[in-house]
Design an enzyme around this catalytic site. Structure first.
Site, PDB file in Angstrom:
ATOM      1  CE1 TYR A   1     -10.191  -0.614   8.182  1.00 12.50           C
ATOM      2  CE2 TYR A   1     -10.965   0.653  10.066  1.00 12.50           C
ATOM      3  CZ  TYR A   1      -9.971   0.335   9.150  1.00 12.50           C
ATOM      4  OH  TYR A   1      -8.751   0.974   9.215  1.00 12.50           O
TER       5      TYR A   1
ATOM      6  CG  PHE B   1      -9.217   5.433   5.862  1.00 14.18           C
ATOM      7  CD1 PHE B   1      -8.873   4.089   5.917  1.00 14.18           C
ATOM      8  CD2 PHE B   1     -10.271   5.877   6.650  1.00 14.18           C
ATOM      9  CE1 PHE B   1      -9.560   3.200   6.722  1.00 14.18           C
ATOM     10  CE2 PHE B   1     -10.964   4.994   7.469  1.00 14.18           C
ATOM     11  CZ  PHE B   1     -10.611   3.661   7.512  1.00 14.18           C
TER      12      PHE B   1
ATOM     13  CE  LYS C   1      -6.921  -1.911   9.345  1.00  9.16           C
ATOM     14  NZ  LYS C   1      -5.613  -2.073   8.700  1.00  9.16           N
TER      15      LYS C   1
ATOM     16  CB  ALA D   1      -2.394   6.523  -1.355  1.00  5.19           C
ATOM     17  N   GLY D   2      -1.202   7.700   1.104  1.00  2.74           N
ATOM     18  CA  GLY D   2      -1.346   7.746   2.570  1.00  2.74           C
ATOM     19  C   GLY D   2      -0.132   7.315   3.371  1.00  2.74           C
ATOM     20  CG  PHE D   3      -0.944   5.515   7.235  1.00  2.65           C
ATOM     21  CD1 PHE D   3      -1.359   6.841   7.271  1.00  2.65           C
ATOM     22  CD2 PHE D   3      -1.601   4.607   8.065  1.00  2.65           C
ATOM     23  CE1 PHE D   3      -2.391   7.252   8.106  1.00  2.65           C
ATOM     24  CE2 PHE D   3      -2.629   5.014   8.903  1.00  2.65           C
ATOM     25  CZ  PHE D   3      -3.035   6.325   8.923  1.00  2.65           C
TER      26      PHE D   3
ATOM     27  N   GLY E   1       0.827  -1.210   0.000  1.00  2.00           N
ATOM     28  CA  GLY E   1       0.000   0.000   0.000  1.00  2.00           C
ATOM     29  C   GLY E   1       0.856   1.253   0.000  1.00  2.00           C
ATOM     30  CB  ALA E   2       4.214   1.919  -1.274  1.00  2.00           C
TER      31      ALA E   2
HETATM   32  P1  NDP Z   1      -5.084   5.201   1.828  1.00  2.00           P
HETATM   33  O1  NDP Z   1      -6.401   4.871   1.189  1.00  2.00           O
HETATM   34  O2  NDP Z   1      -4.516   6.551   1.643  1.00  2.00           O
HETATM   35  O3  NDP Z   1      -3.990   4.112   1.371  1.00  2.00           O
HETATM   36  C1  NDP Z   1      -4.319   2.744   1.341  1.00  2.00           C
HETATM   37  C2  NDP Z   1      -3.248   1.988   0.589  1.00  2.00           C
HETATM   38  O4  NDP Z   1      -3.602   0.591   0.568  1.00  2.00           O
HETATM   39  C3  NDP Z   1      -3.130   2.447  -0.846  1.00  2.00           C
HETATM   40  O5  NDP Z   1      -1.765   2.543  -1.192  1.00  2.00           O
HETATM   41  C4  NDP Z   1      -3.785   1.329  -1.633  1.00  2.00           C
HETATM   42  O6  NDP Z   1      -3.138   1.188  -2.890  1.00  2.00           O
HETATM   43  C5  NDP Z   1      -3.470   0.126  -0.754  1.00  2.00           C
HETATM   44  N1  NDP Z   1      -4.365  -1.008  -1.025  1.00  2.00           N
HETATM   45  C6  NDP Z   1      -5.702  -1.078  -0.832  1.00  2.00           C
HETATM   46  N2  NDP Z   1      -6.163  -2.267  -1.266  1.00  2.00           N
HETATM   47  C7  NDP Z   1      -5.084  -2.959  -1.722  1.00  2.00           C
HETATM   48  C8  NDP Z   1      -4.905  -4.235  -2.299  1.00  2.00           C
HETATM   49  N3  NDP Z   1      -5.933  -5.077  -2.489  1.00  2.00           N
HETATM   50  N4  NDP Z   1      -3.664  -4.632  -2.649  1.00  2.00           N
HETATM   51  C9  NDP Z   1      -2.618  -3.796  -2.469  1.00  2.00           C
HETATM   52  N5  NDP Z   1      -2.713  -2.565  -1.942  1.00  2.00           N
HETATM   53  C10 NDP Z   1      -3.941  -2.146  -1.577  1.00  2.00           C
HETATM   54  O7  NDP Z   1      -5.300   4.893   3.368  1.00  2.00           O
HETATM   55  P2  NDP Z   1      -4.309   4.984   4.630  1.00  2.00           P
HETATM   56  O8  NDP Z   1      -2.947   5.327   4.231  1.00  2.00           O
HETATM   57  O9  NDP Z   1      -4.988   5.830   5.624  1.00  2.00           O
HETATM   58  O10 NDP Z   1      -4.393   3.484   5.138  1.00  2.00           O
HETATM   59  C11 NDP Z   1      -3.266   2.653   5.306  1.00  2.00           C
HETATM   60  C12 NDP Z   1      -3.587   1.643   6.390  1.00  2.00           C
HETATM   61  O11 NDP Z   1      -3.840   2.332   7.602  1.00  2.00           O
HETATM   62  C13 NDP Z   1      -4.838   0.806   6.115  1.00  2.00           C
HETATM   63  O12 NDP Z   1      -4.580  -0.516   6.535  1.00  2.00           O
HETATM   64  C14 NDP Z   1      -5.895   1.454   6.996  1.00  2.00           C
HETATM   65  O13 NDP Z   1      -6.887   0.542   7.366  1.00  2.00           O
HETATM   66  C15 NDP Z   1      -5.052   1.882   8.173  1.00  2.00           C
HETATM   67  N6  NDP Z   1      -5.562   2.943   9.013  1.00  2.00           N
HETATM   68  C16 NDP Z   1      -5.962   4.154   8.484  1.00  2.00           C
HETATM   69  C17 NDP Z   1      -6.432   5.144   9.330  1.00  2.00           C
HETATM   70  C18 NDP Z   1      -6.950   6.441   8.818  1.00  2.00           C
HETATM   71  O14 NDP Z   1      -7.748   7.097   9.520  1.00  2.00           O
HETATM   72  N7  NDP Z   1      -6.508   6.895   7.642  1.00  2.00           N
HETATM   73  C19 NDP Z   1      -6.435   4.963  10.784  1.00  2.00           C
HETATM   74  C20 NDP Z   1      -6.007   3.671  11.217  1.00  2.00           C
HETATM   75  C21 NDP Z   1      -5.567   2.719  10.374  1.00  2.00           C
HETATM   76  P3  NDP Z   1      -3.859   0.858  -4.287  1.00  2.00           P
HETATM   77  O15 NDP Z   1      -5.241   1.395  -4.235  1.00  2.00           O
HETATM   78  O16 NDP Z   1      -2.970   1.509  -5.289  1.00  2.00           O
HETATM   79  O17 NDP Z   1      -3.802  -0.642  -4.347  1.00  2.00           O
HETATM   80  C1  8X3 Z   2      -9.349   4.173  10.609  1.00  2.00           C
HETATM   81  C2  8X3 Z   2      -9.826   4.913  11.786  1.00  2.00           C
HETATM   82  O1  8X3 Z   2     -11.865   5.473  13.180  1.00  2.00           O
HETATM   83  O2  8X3 Z   2     -12.120   5.550  10.775  1.00  2.00           O
HETATM   84  O3  8X3 Z   2      -8.894   2.913  10.938  1.00  2.00           O
HETATM   85  O4  8X3 Z   2     -11.967   3.455  11.906  1.00  2.00           O
HETATM   86  S1  8X3 Z   2     -11.532   4.828  11.919  1.00  2.00           S
END
Ligand code: NDP
Ligand code: 8X3
Length: 254
Positions: A152, A189, A156, A13-15, A10-11
Site C-alpha cells: 500500500y 477506508f 502511494k 464514498a469518502g474523499f 472513487g466518487a
Molecule cells: P473510501 O473507501 O471511503 O473510498 C474509496 C473510493 O475508491 C470509493 O469511492 C471506491 O468506490 C473507489 N474505488 C476503489 N477501488 C476502485 C476501482 N477499482 N475502480 C474505481 N473506483 C474504486 O476511502 P477514502 O475516501 O478514504 O480513500 C480515497 C483515497 O484516499 C484512496 O486513494 C486512499 O488510498 C487515499 N487515502 C485515504 C486515507 C484514509 O485514511 N482514509 C489517508 C490517505 C490517503 P467503489 O468501491 O464504488 O468502486
Molecule cells: C491511509 C493512511 O496511515 O492508514 O493512506 O496508511 S494509513
C-alpha cells in the site's frame, strides 16, 4: 457556474464524494465515477439543483473501460479542467511474508495502474487546451513506512513521485499537478482494508479525532483555487492526534 468540469475517480464514498459536494459548490460540472452505481445515483440526485452531473460506473483497473468512458463523454463534459485521481484502497495489514498476493495485485492495479490510465487518457486534452489540473491522492503511507504498509505504502510512493515527474514533463504548459498526502482519515477506508470487519475498522480511530473527508475536500478546494501561476506540488496533512513514531529496534531477551 464556473463553467469548469471535474472528473473524479472513487466518487461513491469518502474523499471522492466529499470532493464532489465541494466542487458542486464551486459551480463545476461533475463527472463522477466508481464501481458502485447506487451511491453515484444518490449523489447525482443530491447535487442536481447545483450542478450538471454525469455518472459513469467505472473500474479504474480496466484500461479499455477507462479509455471508453473518457472518449465517450457527452460533449458538455469533454473538456476536463480538473482530474481528481482519488480511487484507491489498502487491503490487509499483514507482514509481507504472510500477505495475500491477490491483495497486492489489487492495490497495484487500482492505486497505480488505474491512476496511470485516467491520467494518460485525460492529460492530452489538457495539454492541447493548455490548461488543467491533476490532483493525485497519495498518502502519508507513501512518505513514511509502517509495519504492514508494505505494498500500500509502495503504491502511494509511486503516486507521489509520478506527480513530481508529471510536473517535469509538463513544464512549459499551464497544466498543474498537485499531490495530496493525508494521514489517518475516517471514511470507508479501514472497513475496506479489514474486509468488512467493522470492529477492527472502528479501532483504528478509537479515542482519536481523525481527519474527515470534508477536511480533504477543503484542502482540495484551496489547492484548485490558487491563481493559475501557483502550483501546489505536495501537501501533507494529519490529524493532531497522529504523528511519527520512533525507529523500531528489536532486542534479544538476555
Ligand atoms: P473510501 O473507501 O471511503 O473510498 C474509496 C473510493 O475508491 C470509493 O469511492 C471506491 O468506490 C473507489 N474505488 C476503489 N477501488 C476502485 C476501482 N477499482 N475502480 C474505481 N473506483 C474504486 O476511502 P477514502 O475516501 O478514504 O480513500 C480515497 C483515497 O484516499 C484512496 O486513494 C486512499 O488510498 C487515499 N487515502 C485515504 C486515507 C484514509 O485514511 N482514509 C489517508 C490517505 C490517503 P467503489 O468501491 O464504488 O468502486
Ligand atoms: C491511509 C493512511 O496511515 O492508514 O493512506 O496508511 S494509513
Amino acid at each position: 457556474m464556473s463553467g469548469k468540469t471535474v472528473f473524479i475517480t472513487g466518487a461513491s464514498a469518502g474523499f471522492g464524494a466529499a470532493c464532489a459536494r465541494m466542487f458542486a459548490t464551486e459551480g463545476y460540472r461533475l463527472v463522477l465515477t466508481a464501481r458502485r452505481v447506487d451511491p453515484l445515483l444518490e449523489l447525482q440526485k443530491e447535487l442536481a439543483t447545483q450542478s450538471e452531473v454525469q455518472i459513469i460506473p467505472l473500474d479504474v483497473r480496466d484500461r479499455a473501460a477507462v479509455q471508453g468512458a473518457i472518449e465517450s463523454l457527452p460533449e458538455r463534459f469533454r473538456s476536463i479542467d480538473v482530474l481528481l485521481n482519488n480511487a484507491g484502497l489498502a487491503l490487509g495489514l499483514e507482514p509481507a511474508h504472510q500477505v495475500e498476493l491477490d491483495d497486492w495485485d489489487t492495490m497495484v492495479d487500482t492505486n497505480i495502474k488505474g491512476l496511470m490510465y485516467c491520467t494518460r487518457f485525460i492529460l492530452p486534452g489538457m495539454v492541447e487546451r493548455n490548461r488543467g489540473h491533476i490532483i493525485n491522492i497519495s498518502s502519508t503511507a507513501g512518505a513514511w513506512p509502517y509495519a504492514g504498509g508494505n505494498v500500500y505504502g509502495g503504491t502511494k510512493a509511486f503516486v507521489t513521485q509520478f506527480s513530481r515527474n508529471l510536473r517535469c514533463d509538463l513544464l512549459g504548459t499551464r497544466v498543474r499537478v498537485s499531490c495530496i498526502q493525508p494521514g489517518m482519515a475516517e471514511t470507508e477506508f479501514s472497513k475496506v482494508r479489514f474486509k468488512g470487519n467493522d470492529e477492527q475498522a472502528a479501532n483504528v480511530y478509537q479515542g482519536t479525532e481523525p481527519l474527515t473527508a470534508v477536511d480533504i475536500a477543503e484542502t482540495v478546494r484551496w489547492v484548485v483555487s490558487q491563481p493559475p501561476h501557483v502550483n501546489v506540488n505536495t501537501l501533507e496533512l494529519m490529524s493532531i492526534d497522529q504523528t511519527w513514531g520512533p525507529f523500531a529496534i528489536h532486542r534479544e531477551q538476555k
